[in-house]
Design a protein around this motif. Structure first.
Motif, PDB file in Angstrom:
ATOM      1  N   PRO A   9       1.152  -1.499  -0.200  1.00 27.59           N
ATOM      2  CA  PRO A   9      -0.065  -0.068   0.128  1.00 27.59           C
ATOM      3  C   PRO A   9       0.814   1.094   0.138  1.00 27.59           C
ATOM      4  O   PRO A   9       2.123   1.160   0.241  1.00 27.59           O
ATOM      5  CB  PRO A   9      -0.985  -0.174   1.337  1.00 27.59           C
ATOM      6  CG  PRO A   9       0.532  -1.054   2.239  1.00 27.59           C
ATOM      7  CD  PRO A   9       0.381  -1.783   1.502  1.00 27.59           C
ATOM      8  N   GLU A  10       0.356   2.149  -0.717  1.00 25.55           N
ATOM      9  CA  GLU A  10       0.951   3.129  -0.623  1.00 25.55           C
ATOM     10  C   GLU A  10       0.683   3.684   1.219  1.00 25.55           C
ATOM     11  O   GLU A  10       0.218   3.757   1.641  1.00 25.55           O
ATOM     12  CB  GLU A  10      -0.150   4.853  -1.264  1.00 25.55           C
ATOM     13  CG  GLU A  10       0.142   4.726  -2.783  1.00 25.55           C
ATOM     14  CD  GLU A  10       1.748   4.809  -3.294  1.00 25.55           C
ATOM     15  OE1 GLU A  10       2.468   5.398  -2.855  1.00 25.55           O
ATOM     16  OE2 GLU A  10       1.938   3.973  -3.920  1.00 25.55           O
ATOM     17  N   PRO A  11       2.344   4.448   1.179  1.00 20.76           N
ATOM     18  CA  PRO A  11       2.642   4.738   2.793  1.00 20.76           C
ATOM     19  C   PRO A  11       1.079   6.431   3.000  1.00 20.76           C
ATOM     20  O   PRO A  11       1.496   7.235   1.880  1.00 20.76           O
ATOM     21  CB  PRO A  11       3.759   5.386   2.722  1.00 20.76           C
ATOM     22  CG  PRO A  11       3.977   5.389   1.525  1.00 20.76           C
ATOM     23  CD  PRO A  11       3.463   4.425   0.332  1.00 20.76           C
ATOM     24  N   THR A  12       1.148   6.417   4.097  1.00 15.32           N
ATOM     25  CA  THR A  12       0.189   7.818   4.343  1.00 15.32           C
ATOM     26  C   THR A  12       0.644   8.021   5.728  1.00 15.32           C
ATOM     27  O   THR A  12       1.675   7.631   6.200  1.00 15.32           O
ATOM     28  CB  THR A  12      -0.742   6.972   5.704  1.00 15.32           C
ATOM     29  OG1 THR A  12      -1.641   6.241   4.750  1.00 15.32           O
ATOM     30  CG2 THR A  12      -2.091   7.862   5.346  1.00 15.32           C
ATOM     31  N   ILE A  13       1.057   9.690   5.067  1.00 13.63           N
ATOM     32  CA  ILE A  13       1.256  10.855   6.011  1.00 13.63           C
ATOM     33  C   ILE A  13       0.270  11.751   6.270  1.00 13.63           C
ATOM     34  O   ILE A  13      -0.056  12.338   5.514  1.00 13.63           O
ATOM     35  CB  ILE A  13       2.566  11.739   4.701  1.00 13.63           C
ATOM     36  CG1 ILE A  13       3.801  10.951   4.427  1.00 13.63           C
ATOM     37  CG2 ILE A  13       3.036  12.411   5.825  1.00 13.63           C
ATOM     38  CD1 ILE A  13       4.735  11.478   3.188  1.00 13.63           C
ATOM     39  N   THR A  14       0.774  11.870   7.882  1.00 17.48           N
ATOM     40  CA  THR A  14      -0.625  13.254   7.428  1.00 17.48           C
ATOM     41  C   THR A  14       0.307  13.809   8.637  1.00 17.48           C
ATOM     42  O   THR A  14       1.200  13.546   9.386  1.00 17.48           O
ATOM     43  CB  THR A  14      -1.621  12.188   9.088  1.00 17.48           C
ATOM     44  OG1 THR A  14      -1.985  10.877   8.421  1.00 17.48           O
ATOM     45  CG2 THR A  14      -2.212  13.276   9.697  1.00 17.48           C
ATOM     46  N   ALA A  19       4.156   9.245   9.900  1.00 21.54           N
ATOM     47  CA  ALA A  19       4.302   7.937   9.238  1.00 21.54           C
ATOM     48  C   ALA A  19       4.332   6.969   9.509  1.00 21.54           C
ATOM     49  O   ALA A  19       5.358   6.711   9.989  1.00 21.54           O
ATOM     50  CB  ALA A  19       6.143   8.342   7.690  1.00 21.54           C
ATOM     51  N   GLY A  20       3.049   6.217   9.060  1.00 21.73           N
ATOM     52  CA  GLY A  20       3.110   4.779   9.981  1.00 21.73           C
ATOM     53  C   GLY A  20       2.977   5.358  11.270  1.00 21.73           C
ATOM     54  O   GLY A  20       2.506   5.649  11.695  1.00 21.73           O
TER      55      GLY A  20
END
Length: 143
Positions: free
Chosen positions: A3-8, A27-28
């Motif tokens: 999956p594409e990494p999620t950055i909040t 990130a994670g």
């Protein structure tokens, strides 16, 4: 395919809204903070000319940014401390405040004397990398 990494990107209502950037990115399980600055809630530099006073505000702001991202000072794995001074005694003064804020949690750190920092009258800035603690079993939805 992974999956594409999620950055909040994380902001905090407790910190000034005048900063043109997020105070942290998640990130994670990793948290990367922007450099915490000695700004009050209105975006004014506090403790002008006082390295220790600015370092105390910086650490309070760093704690707030980490908390907004789901971490604490004890979750920090690395810091970088910037002091706008050519005097080693000023670096030591800032470090004493930073070290006291972390207590027994002596994460690796880099301490640098620099020419200038980004805000008017700013003498101290601290950035950190932390790892968010694992959520307790059955509490996967909180962060």
């Amino acid at each position: 395919m992974p999956p594409e990494p999620t950055i909040t990107l994380v902001r905090s209502e407790q910190l000034t809204a005048k900063a043109p950037y997020a105070y942290a990115a998640v990130a994670g399980d990793l948290v990367f903070t922007a450099g915490a600055c000695p700004l009050d809630a209105d975006g004014r530099t506090v403790a002008v000319g006082d390295v220790a006073g600015q370092a105390r505000q910086v650490m309070a702001n760093l704690e707030t940014a980490l908390q907004a991202a789901g971490a604490r000072l004890t979750d920090v794995v690395k810091t970088t401390v910037y002091v706008a001074s050519t005097r080693q005694s000023d670096l030591g003064t800032a470090w004493d405040v930073v070290h006291a804020a972390f207590g027994d949690h002596e994460a690796p750190s880099t301490l640098l004397g620099v020419t200038v920092l980004g805000y008017d009258d700013q003498l101290v800035e601290v950035e950190a990398v932390a790892i968010r603690p694992a959520a307790p079993a059955g509490d996967e939805g909180s962060a």
